[in-house]
Design a protein around this motif. Sequence first.
Motif, PDB file in Angstrom:
ATOM      1  N   LEU A  42      17.928 -21.041 -11.762  1.00 30.42           N
ATOM      2  CA  LEU A  42      16.879 -20.293 -12.455  1.00 30.42           C
ATOM      3  C   LEU A  42      16.362 -21.139 -13.615  1.00 30.42           C
ATOM      4  CD1 LEU A  42      15.791 -17.584 -11.599  1.00 30.42           C
ATOM      5  CD2 LEU A  42      17.107 -16.535 -13.419  1.00 30.42           C
ATOM      6  N   ALA A  43      16.929 -20.963 -14.778  1.00 23.85           N
ATOM      7  CA  ALA A  43      16.457 -21.727 -15.932  1.00 23.85           C
ATOM      8  C   ALA A  43      17.221 -23.042 -16.022  1.00 23.85           C
ATOM      9  CB  ALA A  43      16.676 -20.921 -17.190  1.00 23.85           C
ATOM     10  N   ILE A  44      16.499 -24.120 -16.252  1.00 19.62           N
ATOM     11  CA  ILE A  44      17.137 -25.416 -16.514  1.00 19.62           C
ATOM     12  C   ILE A  44      16.689 -25.855 -17.908  1.00 19.62           C
ATOM     13  CG2 ILE A  44      17.342 -27.812 -15.780  1.00 19.62           C
ATOM     14  CD1 ILE A  44      16.591 -26.757 -12.925  1.00 19.62           C
ATOM     15  N   THR A  53      12.646 -25.714 -17.785  1.00 18.12           N
ATOM     16  CA  THR A  53      11.962 -25.633 -16.495  1.00 18.12           C
ATOM     17  C   THR A  53      12.767 -24.684 -15.621  1.00 18.12           C
ATOM     18  OG1 THR A  53      11.028 -26.923 -14.660  1.00 18.12           O
ATOM     19  CG2 THR A  53      13.126 -27.701 -15.548  1.00 18.12           C
ATOM     20  N   ASP A  54      12.331 -24.509 -14.367  1.00 22.31           N
ATOM     21  CA  ASP A  54      13.171 -23.716 -13.468  1.00 22.31           C
ATOM     22  C   ASP A  54      13.363 -24.493 -12.171  1.00 22.31           C
ATOM     23  OD1 ASP A  54      11.024 -23.179 -11.678  1.00 22.31           O
ATOM     24  OD2 ASP A  54      10.373 -21.527 -12.958  1.00 22.31           O
ATOM     25  N   LEU A 141      22.854 -18.505 -21.547  1.00 22.74           N
ATOM     26  CA  LEU A 141      22.044 -17.343 -21.157  1.00 22.74           C
ATOM     27  C   LEU A 141      22.793 -16.038 -21.428  1.00 22.74           C
ATOM     28  CD1 LEU A 141      20.760 -18.626 -17.661  1.00 22.74           C
ATOM     29  CD2 LEU A 141      19.654 -18.882 -19.892  1.00 22.74           C
ATOM     30  N   PHE A 142      24.116 -16.139 -21.633  1.00 28.41           N
ATOM     31  CA  PHE A 142      24.932 -14.923 -21.833  1.00 28.41           C
ATOM     32  C   PHE A 142      25.409 -14.792 -23.276  1.00 28.41           C
ATOM     33  CE2 PHE A 142      25.006 -15.911 -17.365  1.00 28.41           C
ATOM     34  CZ  PHE A 142      24.791 -14.679 -16.781  1.00 28.41           C
ATOM     35  N   LYS A 143      24.725 -15.462 -24.175  1.00 31.49           N
ATOM     36  CA  LYS A 143      25.082 -15.417 -25.599  1.00 31.49           C
ATOM     37  C   LYS A 143      25.228 -13.965 -26.068  1.00 31.49           C
ATOM     38  CE  LYS A 143      23.291 -17.311 -29.881  1.00 31.49           C
ATOM     39  NZ  LYS A 143      23.865 -17.427 -30.913  1.00 31.49           N
ATOM     40  N   GLN A 285      26.049 -32.647 -12.959  1.00 33.44           N
ATOM     41  CA  GLN A 285      24.861 -32.156 -13.647  1.00 33.44           C
ATOM     42  C   GLN A 285      23.627 -32.898 -13.139  1.00 33.44           C
ATOM     43  OE1 GLN A 285      24.925 -29.770 -16.902  1.00 33.44           O
ATOM     44  NE2 GLN A 285      26.100 -29.242 -15.107  1.00 33.44           N
ATOM     45  N   ILE A 286      22.465 -32.321 -13.342  1.00 24.89           N
ATOM     46  CA  ILE A 286      21.225 -32.918 -12.839  1.00 24.89           C
ATOM     47  C   ILE A 286      20.979 -34.286 -13.469  1.00 24.89           C
ATOM     48  CG2 ILE A 286      18.716 -32.646 -12.721  1.00 24.89           C
ATOM     49  CD1 ILE A 286      19.271 -29.546 -12.829  1.00 24.89           C
ATOM     50  N   VAL A 287      21.087 -34.358 -14.787  1.00 25.65           N
ATOM     51  CA  VAL A 287      20.775 -35.610 -15.476  1.00 25.65           C
ATOM     52  C   VAL A 287      21.759 -36.711 -15.058  1.00 25.65           C
ATOM     53  CG1 VAL A 287      22.105 -35.105 -17.592  1.00 25.65           C
ATOM     54  CG2 VAL A 287      20.060 -36.535 -17.730  1.00 25.65           C
ATOM     55  N   ILE A 288      22.998 -36.303 -14.787  1.00 27.78           N
ATOM     56  CA  ILE A 288      24.024 -37.272 -14.372  1.00 27.78           C
ATOM     57  C   ILE A 288      23.761 -37.733 -12.935  1.00 27.78           C
ATOM     58  CG2 ILE A 288      26.507 -37.515 -13.909  1.00 27.78           C
ATOM     59  CD1 ILE A 288      26.900 -35.669 -16.410  1.00 27.78           C
TER      60      ILE A 288
END
Length: 308
Positions: A42-44, A53-54, A141-143, A285-288
């Motif tokens: 969902l949220a990135i 972004t999503d 997102l669950f803060k 992770q995406i960046v990795i």
Amino acid sequence: PYDVLIVGGGPAGAAAGVYAARKGIRTGIAAERFGGQVNDTLAIENYISVLETDGPKLAAALEAHAKAYDVDIMNLQKAAQIIPAAKPGDLIQVKMENGGTLKAKTVILSTGARWRNVNVPGEAEYKNKGVAYCPHCDGPLFKGKRTAVIGGGNSGVEAAIDLAGIVAHVTLIEFADTLKADAVLVNKLKSLPNVTIHTNAQTTEITGAEGKVNGLKYKDRATGEEHTVPLEGVFVQIGLVPNTEFLRGTVELSKFGEIIVDAKGHTNVPGVFAAGDCTTVPYKQIVIAAGAGATAALSAFDHLIRQG
Ligand code: FAD
């Protein structure tokens, strides 16, 4: 034949495609589903320089970036087998599930991974609506909310410790009668004031209303009693499975099924490189994955110029 054939079109494969194509060499990407796990996100908010972004947007951006170069994108194509070169200089073959064979001088494997599901009612229904798999990604997102973590191995206990610093309360649910994580992690977890631990507990359902998670049901395996925990989020932490089944017997895998790579993305097979979540790279992770894809493409190019 391709100079570089990339198998898998997630962030690792897309980055490898851009890096390879920019060397002016013949590049192809065969992917079962271009975009990979990103499609399910969902949220990135942690892909550096992209504030937010999503999944679908990032997946489309990955594809657009690869298509801006001369890259053959073969979407909806699943690899079934890889046949290493018989001798140096021979081509590597990748057999596809549709019966075709692709040939290449070098291959980059970037087939990613999938989270193991608990397979209880509500999990699929509320995926991304309270059911999450990646605490680094979705924890914030669950803060201030109540969450549960299913799984008391190292990843589950690490997730619970991580979440306890962000959310209001964490309930950890472990099926076995003890937590399997390292003692130092278990002690840390037990020291936290906003964590409750249930062992010998079998998750039976994730409940929700109005399209959002509102609770988790578990059965006490000792007494058979059913309990309900009211909460807003559930993190499933029972394993990440690399998509490498088709490589067994050809490419060296770790005991978790991850492709063993060195710092340059080499596998044990000459001319075959790997990148991203399907490998032993620490942290998924995406960046990795994108960085590892770039590394693997540069290593493949290095290999090609040495072959004369
Ligand atoms: P993947 O994205 O898994 O891509 C693998 C590719 O290989 C796909 O194209 C797939 O179809 C293909 N493939 C698989 N098997 C074959 C085969 N046999 N033949 C051909 N193709 C094949 N990370 C973050 O950094 N930030 C986040 O916010 C975030 N949120 C996430 C939320 C969810 C719900 C999930 C599931 C993951 C999240 N992640 C997040 C993790 C991130 O998505 C992964 O680390 C990243 O996508 C890994 O990239 P990859 O290219 O290695 O693999």
